[in-house]
Design a protein around this motif. Sequence first.
Motif, mmCIF file in Angstrom:
data_model
loop_
_atom_site.group_PDB
_atom_site.id
_atom_site.type_symbol
_atom_site.label_atom_id
_atom_site.label_comp_id
_atom_site.label_asym_id
_atom_site.label_seq_id
_atom_site.Cartn_x
_atom_site.Cartn_y
_atom_site.Cartn_z
ATOM 1 N N GLN A 1 12.178 -6.967 13.657
ATOM 2 C CA GLN A 1 12.570 -5.570 13.489
ATOM 3 C C GLN A 1 11.406 -4.767 12.921
ATOM 4 O O GLN A 1 10.856 -5.117 11.872
ATOM 5 C CB GLN A 1 13.776 -5.466 12.552
ATOM 6 C CG GLN A 1 14.215 -4.047 12.238
ATOM 7 C CD GLN A 1 14.767 -3.324 13.454
ATOM 8 O OE1 GLN A 1 15.709 -3.788 14.078
ATOM 9 N NE2 GLN A 1 14.177 -2.186 13.786
ATOM 10 N N HIS A 2 11.032 -3.706 13.609
ATOM 11 C CA HIS A 2 9.955 -2.832 13.136
ATOM 12 C C HIS A 2 10.540 -1.616 12.425
ATOM 13 O O HIS A 2 11.591 -1.086 12.824
ATOM 14 C CB HIS A 2 9.083 -2.370 14.301
ATOM 15 C CG HIS A 2 8.066 -3.382 14.714
ATOM 16 N ND1 HIS A 2 8.410 -4.607 15.209
ATOM 17 C CD2 HIS A 2 6.703 -3.347 14.695
ATOM 18 C CE1 HIS A 2 7.318 -5.292 15.492
ATOM 19 N NE2 HIS A 2 6.272 -4.552 15.194
ATOM 20 N N TYR A 3 9.825 -1.181 11.404
ATOM 21 C CA TYR A 3 10.223 -0.005 10.621
ATOM 22 C C TYR A 3 9.040 0.951 10.498
ATOM 23 O O TYR A 3 7.877 0.545 10.601
ATOM 24 C CB TYR A 3 10.630 -0.400 9.201
ATOM 25 C CG TYR A 3 11.777 -1.371 9.091
ATOM 26 C CD1 TYR A 3 13.084 -0.927 8.898
ATOM 27 C CD2 TYR A 3 11.548 -2.748 9.153
ATOM 28 C CE1 TYR A 3 14.136 -1.827 8.781
ATOM 29 C CE2 TYR A 3 12.588 -3.648 9.047
ATOM 30 C CZ TYR A 3 13.883 -3.185 8.858
ATOM 31 O OH TYR A 3 14.921 -4.082 8.743
ATOM 32 N N VAL A 4 9.347 2.208 10.250
ATOM 33 C CA VAL A 4 8.360 3.149 9.737
ATOM 34 C C VAL A 4 8.796 3.422 8.296
ATOM 35 O O VAL A 4 9.975 3.663 8.032
ATOM 36 C CB VAL A 4 8.294 4.446 10.578
ATOM 37 C CG1 VAL A 4 9.637 5.130 10.678
ATOM 38 C CG2 VAL A 4 7.259 5.398 9.980
ATOM 39 N N ALA A 5 7.863 3.304 7.367
ATOM 40 C CA ALA A 5 8.217 3.368 5.942
ATOM 41 C C ALA A 5 7.308 4.346 5.202
ATOM 42 O O ALA A 5 6.108 4.438 5.490
ATOM 43 C CB ALA A 5 8.109 1.973 5.318
ATOM 44 N N PHE A 6 7.907 5.052 4.263
ATOM 45 C CA PHE A 6 7.165 5.966 3.400
ATOM 46 C C PHE A 6 7.913 6.062 2.080
ATOM 47 O O PHE A 6 9.074 5.668 1.975
ATOM 48 C CB PHE A 6 7.010 7.344 4.052
ATOM 49 C CG PHE A 6 8.321 7.961 4.493
ATOM 50 C CD1 PHE A 6 9.036 8.808 3.665
ATOM 51 C CD2 PHE A 6 8.852 7.656 5.741
ATOM 52 C CE1 PHE A 6 10.247 9.360 4.067
ATOM 53 C CE2 PHE A 6 10.058 8.196 6.159
ATOM 54 C CZ PHE A 6 10.763 9.052 5.319
ATOM 55 N N ARG A 7 7.264 6.582 1.065
ATOM 56 C CA ARG A 7 7.885 6.626 -0.263
ATOM 57 C C ARG A 7 9.002 7.668 -0.326
ATOM 58 O O ARG A 7 8.939 8.705 0.328
ATOM 59 C CB ARG A 7 6.831 6.925 -1.328
ATOM 60 C CG ARG A 7 5.834 5.792 -1.546
ATOM 61 C CD ARG A 7 4.856 6.137 -2.641
ATOM 62 N NE ARG A 7 4.089 7.326 -2.293
ATOM 63 C CZ ARG A 7 3.360 8.010 -3.164
ATOM 64 N NH1 ARG A 7 3.313 7.633 -4.423
ATOM 65 N NH2 ARG A 7 2.681 9.064 -2.779
ATOM 66 N N ALA B 1 10.337 -2.823 -0.522
ATOM 67 C CA ALA B 1 9.833 -2.484 -1.841
ATOM 68 C C ALA B 1 10.653 -1.351 -2.458
ATOM 69 O O ALA B 1 11.110 -0.448 -1.749
ATOM 70 C CB ALA B 1 8.369 -2.080 -1.739
ATOM 71 N N PRO B 2 10.844 -1.362 -3.769
ATOM 72 C CA PRO B 2 11.579 -0.272 -4.421
ATOM 73 C C PRO B 2 10.819 1.039 -4.316
ATOM 74 O O PRO B 2 9.582 1.065 -4.340
ATOM 75 C CB PRO B 2 11.670 -0.747 -5.885
ATOM 76 C CG PRO B 2 10.553 -1.726 -6.049
ATOM 77 C CD PRO B 2 10.405 -2.399 -4.726
ATOM 78 N N GLY B 3 11.570 2.122 -4.160
ATOM 79 C CA GLY B 3 10.956 3.433 -4.063
ATOM 80 C C GLY B 3 10.423 3.774 -2.693
ATOM 81 O O GLY B 3 9.800 4.822 -2.512
ATOM 82 N N VAL B 4 10.677 2.894 -1.703
ATOM 83 C CA VAL B 4 10.182 3.123 -0.345
ATOM 84 C C VAL B 4 11.370 3.302 0.597
ATOM 85 O O VAL B 4 12.351 2.562 0.518
ATOM 86 C CB VAL B 4 9.300 1.948 0.139
ATOM 87 C CG1 VAL B 4 8.854 2.166 1.584
ATOM 88 C CG2 VAL B 4 8.094 1.788 -0.771
ATOM 89 N N GLN C 1 0.818 -1.216 0.000
ATOM 90 C CA GLN C 1 0.000 0.000 0.000
ATOM 91 C C GLN C 1 0.850 1.263 0.000
ATOM 92 O O GLN C 1 0.534 2.228 -0.696
ATOM 93 C CB GLN C 1 -0.940 -0.012 1.211
ATOM 94 C CG GLN C 1 -2.063 -1.025 1.097
ATOM 95 C CD GLN C 1 -2.738 -1.320 2.421
ATOM 96 O OE1 GLN C 1 -2.510 -0.636 3.431
ATOM 97 N NE2 GLN C 1 -3.576 -2.340 2.454
ATOM 98 N N VAL C 2 1.943 1.267 0.771
ATOM 99 C CA VAL C 2 2.779 2.469 0.781
ATOM 100 C C VAL C 2 3.517 2.604 -0.545
ATOM 101 O O VAL C 2 3.723 3.717 -1.043
ATOM 102 C CB VAL C 2 3.759 2.472 1.985
ATOM 103 C CG1 VAL C 2 4.913 1.519 1.790
ATOM 104 C CG2 VAL C 2 4.266 3.887 2.250
ATOM 105 N N ALA C 3 3.928 1.481 -1.136
ATOM 106 C CA ALA C 3 4.607 1.534 -2.435
ATOM 107 C C ALA C 3 3.678 2.057 -3.518
ATOM 108 O O ALA C 3 4.095 2.785 -4.417
ATOM 109 C CB ALA C 3 5.129 0.151 -2.809
ATOM 110 N N GLU C 4 2.383 1.698 -3.414
ATOM 111 C CA GLU C 4 1.395 2.141 -4.401
ATOM 112 C C GLU C 4 0.909 3.555 -4.137
ATOM 113 O O GLU C 4 0.299 4.175 -5.005
ATOM 114 C CB GLU C 4 0.188 1.202 -4.386
ATOM 115 C CG GLU C 4 0.475 -0.196 -4.904
ATOM 116 C CD GLU C 4 -0.729 -1.103 -4.790
ATOM 117 O OE1 GLU C 4 -1.665 -0.746 -4.029
ATOM 118 O OE2 GLU C 4 -0.740 -2.144 -5.447
ATOM 119 N N GLY C 5 1.152 4.058 -2.913
ATOM 120 C CA GLY C 5 0.703 5.399 -2.584
ATOM 121 C C GLY C 5 -0.698 5.459 -2.007
ATOM 122 O O GLY C 5 -1.256 6.550 -1.850
#
Length: 305
Positions: free
Chosen positions: A271-277, A161-164, A144-148
């Motif tokens: 391991q937890h992450y916070v991810a955004f594009r 994912a690429p771009g994230v 979902q974050v990769a798709e926006g």
Amino acid sequence: MRRFDNIDLRLLRVFATLAETGSFAAAQIVLNLSQSTLSTHLAALEQRLGGALCLRGRKGFRLTPLGEETIEAIQDLFESIETFQSRISQAPAELGGRLRIGTIGGIINSPHMALQHVLARVIDQIPNVYIDLRLGVPQDLELQVAEGTRDVVIGPFARHAPGVHYVELCEEPHGLYCGNLHPFFEMKDANISKDMIDQARFSVRAYRKLEDLQRIRHPRASGSIVHMEAQLMMILSGSFIGFLPEQSALPYVKNNQMRAIKQSIYNFSSQHYVAFRNIDKNNRIINVFVNEIINTYKSTISEVG
């Protein structure tokens, strides 16, 4: 001139990932899609654009001329979207905005992330922000974050994912638990044999089934869950053993409703992450949220230390 009104951006992102990875097999892994679903998405886009975008066969995967032009156009489109988002994100704070957050279940029990407190501080800084908070499983959130469709997501992401952009937050320890109605509850760990573990009904995380089975070399799953709240119910039923984050289990352990089984053997940390594009790195609202959750983590660690 052909018109392309209302083309699904998701189809464009799927094709961009396919072109970037260079193979259907690799794109399936990154997108967490089946071969048939990926082929269906590609066929839908090709039908909309009026021609084949790629070829695959003995010579391997390659883009058609239309595919190459489409990729260049997608890159221009995404750059334009990034410019739009950047301009909006720099607008005065009183204009507010929308923040679409995705997170795994059970995070409210984490002392290191304390998302409820992070949300309060974000609203203090951006009073007119509209918060859209959804729960999901790691694979879906990452897609979902990769798709926006989500602006920022939090979870134990195994595939990047690429771009994230991924920011490490904390490691979450897990243990193997049983409820107080389970035969193991009154037994000493030394008396619980591997054969008894193998015979017990084991509830796994549906999105990490093979990993859970491998961690205790269990022969089969007898149940599955998606959210940790569901795992709590499975274990408290007295019919299942299963993995839980220690913080999720702690209140029930204190109330003598469940206990960890052979904690020195059956344990792991995720391991937890916070991810955004990557294109959202200058988004003001996302930056406020990410900074607050990172600062919350650092402050809780310093308090423990």
